[in-house]
Design a protein around this motif. Sequence first.
Motif, mmCIF file in Angstrom:
data_model
loop_
_atom_site.group_PDB
_atom_site.id
_atom_site.type_symbol
_atom_site.label_atom_id
_atom_site.label_comp_id
_atom_site.label_asym_id
_atom_site.label_seq_id
_atom_site.Cartn_x
_atom_site.Cartn_y
_atom_site.Cartn_z
ATOM 1 N N GLY A 1 66.218 -1.222 -0.387
ATOM 2 C CA GLY A 1 65.423 -2.377 -0.017
ATOM 3 C C GLY A 1 64.205 -2.630 -0.868
ATOM 4 O O GLY A 1 63.621 -3.706 -0.781
ATOM 5 N N LYS A 2 63.798 -1.684 -1.718
ATOM 6 C CA LYS A 2 62.601 -1.886 -2.532
ATOM 7 C C LYS A 2 62.912 -2.810 -3.697
ATOM 8 O O LYS A 2 63.894 -2.628 -4.410
ATOM 9 N N ILE A 3 62.047 -3.807 -3.899
ATOM 10 C CA ILE A 3 62.251 -4.790 -4.954
ATOM 11 C C ILE A 3 61.089 -4.729 -5.935
ATOM 12 O O ILE A 3 59.923 -4.736 -5.535
ATOM 13 N N VAL A 4 61.423 -4.655 -7.213
ATOM 14 C CA VAL A 4 60.425 -4.726 -8.275
ATOM 15 C C VAL A 4 60.599 -6.061 -8.995
ATOM 16 O O VAL A 4 61.714 -6.398 -9.418
ATOM 17 N N VAL A 5 59.523 -6.809 -9.092
ATOM 18 C CA VAL A 5 59.544 -8.087 -9.794
ATOM 19 C C VAL A 5 58.744 -7.943 -11.084
ATOM 20 O O VAL A 5 57.569 -7.562 -11.055
ATOM 21 N N VAL A 6 59.400 -8.217 -12.203
ATOM 22 C CA VAL A 6 58.733 -8.197 -13.501
ATOM 23 C C VAL A 6 58.609 -9.630 -13.976
ATOM 24 O O VAL A 6 59.627 -10.332 -14.097
ATOM 25 N N GLY A 7 57.390 -10.085 -14.221
ATOM 26 C CA GLY A 7 57.280 -11.481 -14.633
ATOM 27 C C GLY A 7 55.861 -11.992 -14.699
ATOM 28 O O GLY A 7 54.897 -11.228 -14.793
ATOM 29 N N SER A 8 55.754 -13.303 -14.619
ATOM 30 C CA SER A 8 54.504 -14.000 -14.902
ATOM 31 C C SER A 8 53.647 -14.221 -13.665
ATOM 32 O O SER A 8 54.149 -14.295 -12.536
ATOM 33 N N LYS B 1 56.308 -17.749 -12.072
ATOM 34 C CA LYS B 1 57.614 -17.484 -11.480
ATOM 35 C C LYS B 1 57.707 -16.060 -10.941
ATOM 36 O O LYS B 1 58.270 -15.834 -9.869
ATOM 37 N N GLY B 2 57.156 -15.097 -11.672
ATOM 38 C CA GLY B 2 57.212 -13.718 -11.195
ATOM 39 C C GLY B 2 56.455 -13.534 -9.896
ATOM 40 O O GLY B 2 56.973 -12.973 -8.921
ATOM 41 N N ALA B 3 55.220 -14.024 -9.861
ATOM 42 C CA ALA B 3 54.400 -13.876 -8.665
ATOM 43 C C ALA B 3 54.989 -14.642 -7.489
ATOM 44 O O ALA B 3 54.976 -14.159 -6.349
ATOM 45 N N ASN B 4 55.509 -15.843 -7.741
ATOM 46 C CA ASN B 4 56.139 -16.613 -6.667
ATOM 47 C C ASN B 4 57.292 -15.835 -6.043
ATOM 48 O O ASN B 4 57.440 -15.769 -4.814
ATOM 49 N N GLN B 5 58.126 -15.242 -6.887
ATOM 50 C CA GLN B 5 59.280 -14.504 -6.395
ATOM 51 C C GLN B 5 58.856 -13.239 -5.649
ATOM 52 O O GLN B 5 59.482 -12.847 -4.659
ATOM 53 N N ALA B 6 57.784 -12.616 -6.117
ATOM 54 C CA ALA B 6 57.275 -11.431 -5.424
ATOM 55 C C ALA B 6 56.776 -11.784 -4.028
ATOM 56 O O ALA B 6 57.045 -11.065 -3.053
ATOM 57 N N VAL B 7 56.055 -12.894 -3.907
ATOM 58 C CA VAL B 7 55.578 -13.326 -2.590
ATOM 59 C C VAL B 7 56.752 -13.664 -1.680
ATOM 60 O O VAL B 7 56.767 -13.304 -0.495
ATOM 61 N N GLY C 1 59.705 -9.304 4.273
ATOM 62 C CA GLY C 1 59.568 -7.981 4.857
ATOM 63 C C GLY C 1 59.977 -6.834 3.965
ATOM 64 O O GLY C 1 60.055 -5.691 4.426
ATOM 65 N N HIS C 2 60.212 -7.091 2.675
ATOM 66 C CA HIS C 2 60.638 -6.030 1.770
ATOM 67 C C HIS C 2 59.451 -5.440 1.008
ATOM 68 O O HIS C 2 58.521 -6.161 0.636
ATOM 69 N N GLU C 3 59.517 -4.128 0.775
ATOM 70 C CA GLU C 3 58.539 -3.504 -0.103
ATOM 71 C C GLU C 3 58.710 -4.098 -1.490
ATOM 72 O O GLU C 3 59.786 -4.023 -2.082
ATOM 73 N N THR C 4 57.661 -4.730 -1.983
ATOM 74 C CA THR C 4 57.749 -5.491 -3.225
ATOM 75 C C THR C 4 56.625 -5.093 -4.169
ATOM 76 O O THR C 4 55.447 -5.109 -3.789
ATOM 77 N N VAL C 5 56.988 -4.735 -5.394
ATOM 78 C CA VAL C 5 56.016 -4.346 -6.414
ATOM 79 C C VAL C 5 56.003 -5.409 -7.505
ATOM 80 O O VAL C 5 57.053 -5.806 -8.011
ATOM 81 N N SER D 1 49.661 -11.309 0.696
ATOM 82 C CA SER D 1 51.043 -11.543 1.122
ATOM 83 C C SER D 1 51.830 -10.247 1.241
ATOM 84 O O SER D 1 53.025 -10.274 1.553
ATOM 85 N N GLY D 2 51.168 -9.118 0.965
ATOM 86 C CA GLY D 2 51.830 -7.826 1.122
ATOM 87 C C GLY D 2 52.469 -7.279 -0.138
ATOM 88 O O GLY D 2 53.216 -6.293 -0.076
ATOM 89 N N VAL D 3 52.197 -7.880 -1.292
ATOM 90 C CA VAL D 3 52.768 -7.405 -2.553
ATOM 91 C C VAL D 3 51.933 -6.241 -3.084
ATOM 92 O O VAL D 3 50.697 -6.276 -3.072
ATOM 93 N N ASP D 4 52.602 -5.216 -3.591
ATOM 94 C CA ASP D 4 51.950 -4.064 -4.206
ATOM 95 C C ASP D 4 51.505 -4.447 -5.614
ATOM 96 O O ASP D 4 52.335 -4.716 -6.487
#
Length: 322
Positions: A6-13, A44-50, A56-60, A81-84
């Motif tokens: 369930g952990k999601i890592v978003v790499v982006g802008s 786009k990266g930050a939007n997707q992370a939010v 409800g997912h752990e998001t970095v 918004s709960g993003v790491d």
Amino acid sequence: MSARAGKIVVVGSLNMDIVVKTSRFPERGETLSGQEVHFHPGGKGANQAVACARQGHETVMLGAIGEDAFGSSLAESLESSGVDTRYLLTKPGVATGIASITLAEQDNSIVVVPGANGALTPDDVMAWQPVISEAAIMLIQFEIPMEVVSAAVHAAHKAGVKVILNPAPACEIPEDLVKKVTYITPNQSELHAITGIDPSADGLESAMDALLARGPEFVVATLGSRGAAWKERGGSLRRAATHHVDVVDTTGAGDAFNGGLACSLAINREIGDNVKHGIAVSALAVTKFGAQDGMPTLQEVELFKSVHENEGSCHDSNKNDH
């Protein structure tokens, strides 16, 4: 459930969106009076992370900001918004990225100035390798340098982490990169740009097949008012309809879809359910103003899906999109 599930890592802008609302888009060389101006956290990266964190997912979030007020504001917004944000980099001497967005006629046009996003390097990805390796899903886009995208995709592939590549903005994709992608999620114009095949008539499946032949396991194409379509290598073309809602702001609609798709994939739902979840997240997002402000919570999405349970059905299709 494992620690990694369930952990999601978003790499982006990460960008500050400077949003101007007007009655119509200006012609070349024309000056129009705008109705409103707003400053909203974006990229786009930050939007997707939010979008992921609100599901409800752990998001970095892995990306870069500048040493300025916009950068501080973006980091604070993600955290709220709960993003790491512990692994965000601050690039000295470089401004935070911005996006100039014009809203008119229920559509938008966007000009992006990369700033700190463009200062990311493959060495930064090397430092992020342990974080990427812990993920169930890595979500990435093209608003950062291609060599950074390639390095991150390679790191995820090496660690056995599934990769969702949102190829936006559309550009030429290196062959060694696309082969390591699990899911690629173009919209219609991006699918056309990448393959040279027009998906708007009867070329949708041909375009998706051309992209699948380059290596990804799935192509998931967003089709605006016609919902979405997906195809797995060796499988049949499948579709899901969109939901009819009162559109307020389409900025971030694609990011909402990708975030919703990633969250559903991270808990191992069937691909059709994953696509339908992404559609529901996107449909709710466009009913509010602002890319990140509009991202719905999981509770909102589940309620919306229960009310619209007869919409967005999946089916096999070899038919045209008319």
